[in-house]
Every structure is written in C-alpha cells, then in structure tokens.
Design a protein around this motif. Structure first.
Motif, PDB file in Angstrom:
ATOM      1  N   ALA A 183      31.563  44.794  49.525  1.00  0.00           N
ATOM      2  CA  ALA A 183      32.873  44.970  50.158  1.00  0.00           C
ATOM      3  C   ALA A 183      33.937  45.259  49.100  1.00  0.00           C
ATOM      4  CB  ALA A 183      33.236  43.728  50.967  1.00  0.00           C
ATOM      5  N   ARG A 184      33.874  44.530  47.977  1.00  0.00           N
ATOM      6  CA  ARG A 184      34.831  44.781  46.891  1.00  0.00           C
ATOM      7  C   ARG A 184      34.632  46.184  46.305  1.00  0.00           C
ATOM      8  NH1 ARG A 184      34.352  39.132  46.264  1.00  0.00           N
ATOM      9  NH2 ARG A 184      32.485  39.222  44.991  1.00  0.00           N
ATOM     10  N   LEU A 185      33.390  46.608  46.202  1.00  0.00           N
ATOM     11  CA  LEU A 185      33.112  47.957  45.715  1.00  0.00           C
ATOM     12  C   LEU A 185      33.691  49.000  46.671  1.00  0.00           C
ATOM     13  CD1 LEU A 185      31.780  49.981  43.793  1.00  0.00           C
ATOM     14  CD2 LEU A 185      29.627  49.624  45.048  1.00  0.00           C
ATOM     15  N   ALA A 186      33.514  48.782  47.959  1.00  0.00           N
ATOM     16  CA  ALA A 186      34.060  49.726  48.942  1.00  0.00           C
ATOM     17  C   ALA A 186      35.587  49.795  48.829  1.00  0.00           C
ATOM     18  CB  ALA A 186      33.648  49.312  50.351  1.00  0.00           C
ATOM     19  N   GLU A 187      36.229  48.643  48.671  1.00  0.00           N
ATOM     20  CA  GLU A 187      37.688  48.617  48.512  1.00  0.00           C
ATOM     21  C   GLU A 187      38.110  49.359  47.237  1.00  0.00           C
ATOM     22  OE1 GLU A 187      38.845  44.516  48.502  1.00  0.00           O
ATOM     23  OE2 GLU A 187      38.264  44.224  50.596  1.00  0.00           O
ATOM     24  N   ALA A 188      37.375  49.127  46.166  1.00  0.00           N
ATOM     25  CA  ALA A 188      37.702  49.789  44.898  1.00  0.00           C
ATOM     26  C   ALA A 188      37.525  51.300  45.014  1.00  0.00           C
ATOM     27  CB  ALA A 188      36.834  49.230  43.768  1.00  0.00           C
ATOM     28  N   LEU A 220      38.338  49.645  38.565  1.00  0.00           N
ATOM     29  CA  LEU A 220      38.010  48.721  39.655  1.00  0.00           C
ATOM     30  C   LEU A 220      36.583  48.944  40.163  1.00  0.00           C
ATOM     31  CD1 LEU A 220      41.340  48.783  41.741  1.00  0.00           C
ATOM     32  CD2 LEU A 220      40.539  47.003  40.156  1.00  0.00           C
ATOM     33  N   VAL A 221      36.199  50.213  40.272  1.00  0.00           N
ATOM     34  CA  VAL A 221      34.832  50.542  40.701  1.00  0.00           C
ATOM     35  C   VAL A 221      33.834  50.038  39.668  1.00  0.00           C
ATOM     36  CG1 VAL A 221      33.207  52.448  41.115  1.00  0.00           C
ATOM     37  CG2 VAL A 221      35.502  52.509  42.134  1.00  0.00           C
ATOM     38  N   THR A 222      34.112  50.288  38.403  1.00  0.00           N
ATOM     39  CA  THR A 222      33.207  49.850  37.338  1.00  0.00           C
ATOM     40  C   THR A 222      33.058  48.332  37.332  1.00  0.00           C
ATOM     41  OG1 THR A 222      33.793  51.765  36.002  1.00  0.00           O
ATOM     42  CG2 THR A 222      32.804  49.914  34.843  1.00  0.00           C
ATOM     43  N   ALA A 223      34.162  47.622  37.496  1.00  0.00           N
ATOM     44  CA  ALA A 223      34.104  46.157  37.519  1.00  0.00           C
ATOM     45  C   ALA A 223      33.302  45.659  38.726  1.00  0.00           C
ATOM     46  CB  ALA A 223      35.514  45.575  37.546  1.00  0.00           C
ATOM     47  N   GLU A 243      37.727  53.060  47.725  1.00  0.00           N
ATOM     48  CA  GLU A 243      38.786  53.572  48.593  1.00  0.00           C
ATOM     49  C   GLU A 243      40.117  53.655  47.841  1.00  0.00           C
ATOM     50  OE1 GLU A 243      39.645  52.962  53.228  1.00  0.00           O
ATOM     51  OE2 GLU A 243      39.842  51.130  52.036  1.00  0.00           O
ATOM     52  N   ALA A 244      40.359  52.688  46.972  1.00  0.00           N
ATOM     53  CA  ALA A 244      41.623  52.666  46.216  1.00  0.00           C
ATOM     54  C   ALA A 244      41.645  53.727  45.115  1.00  0.00           C
ATOM     55  CB  ALA A 244      41.844  51.285  45.606  1.00  0.00           C
ATOM     56  N   GLU A 245      40.524  53.901  44.434  1.00  0.00           N
ATOM     57  CA  GLU A 245      40.520  54.785  43.258  1.00  0.00           C
ATOM     58  C   GLU A 245      40.006  56.197  43.530  1.00  0.00           C
ATOM     59  OE1 GLU A 245      40.167  51.710  39.564  1.00  0.00           O
ATOM     60  OE2 GLU A 245      38.271  52.345  40.463  1.00  0.00           O
TER      61      GLU A 245
END
Length: 150
Positions: free
Chosen positions: A84-89, A99-102, A91-93
């Motif tokens: 879910a955090r990856l999907a948010e990242a 954020l995606v890498t983290a 979508e944001a970037e």
C-alpha cells in the motif's frame, strides 16, 4: 406476443445451456490438466504422511506449525502494508523516486524476514526428527527449493 415469449424461452434455454457447457468445460479441463501442487506441498506430504512420526513428534510439529502460522501471517500483513505504501509512493512520484525506492527497500526487508523465519521453521521441524527420518525430509526441502513447477 406469443413469438416474443417463445423467443425469450429459447434465449433462457440458450443461456442455461451455455452456462452448463462452461461448467462442464471447467470440470473436464481440471481433470485433464490438474493444477500443480503448491510450493512446499511435497514437504508437507513427507512430514505428515511418509514419515512415521510418533505422538510426541506430531504434538511438537503441530505446535511449531501453529506458531509459524501466526508469525507468517504477521509478516504477510506487513507486506500488504508495504505494498500500500509502495502504491502511494508510485502515485505521488509517478516514477522511481526516493519514496518508491524506500518502499521497495522496506518490502524487501520484510521478504527477507519472512524467508529467514521460514528457514528457522524448517530447521526447527528437522530437529524433531529421528536420524532415520532426516534424509527424506532433507530431500523434500531441496526439492521444494529447486522445483521449477514442471
């Protein structure tokens, strides 16, 4: 009006016939091409059916499996949260940003924890076995790790 009713009747019959044919096709397909066993199925089969475990071994194995199921479920929930955090990242970037890498790094860390927990579980199960039971178990572990599903 009668022609309309008979047309709807034939339509309903055709839909029902197609549905039954589809169900039959799925059944025949599963009989001719059964799904491959899930990974680790042979290991489970060896432990529960091919090795003659005594009552003490069975009780200890059940306890180990219950504990591992809880641990595995917790790690799987962590992975879902990471996805879910990856999907948010993403979508944001809209690209491979920090954020995606983290988020990817975090999910890889949890995947590593899951793999380590699985190995610890396998070694704990092996400790329950008598010396005459370890060779079939070890072979099943190697097969589970190297089987390419074919």
């Amino acid at each position: 009006m009668n022609g309309s009713r008979s047309g709807r009747g034939w339509l309903a019959f055709g839909v029902a016939a197609c549905f039954l044919a589809a169900i039959g096709g799925v059944f025949v397909g599963r009989m001719l091409f059964p799904a491959p066993p899930p990974p680790g199925a042979e290991l489970h089969d060896v432990l529960h059916h091919r090795l003659t475990l005594d009552a003490g071994q069975q009780a200890q194995l059940q306890l180990l499996e219950q504990r591992f199921a809880v641990q595995r479920r917790a790690l799987e929930l962590d992975l879902r949260a990471d996805n879910a955090r990856l999907a948010e990242a993403m979508e944001a970037e809209h690209g491979n940003g920090p954020l995606v890498t983290a988020a990817v790094d975090r999910s890889h860390a949890v995947l590593g924890e899951l793999q380590k927990a699985t190995l610890a579980h396998i070694f704990a199960m092996r400790q329950l076995l008598r010396p005459d039971q370890t060779m079939p178990f070890d072979k099943a572990v190697v097969k589970a790790l190297t089987d390419d599903g074919q």
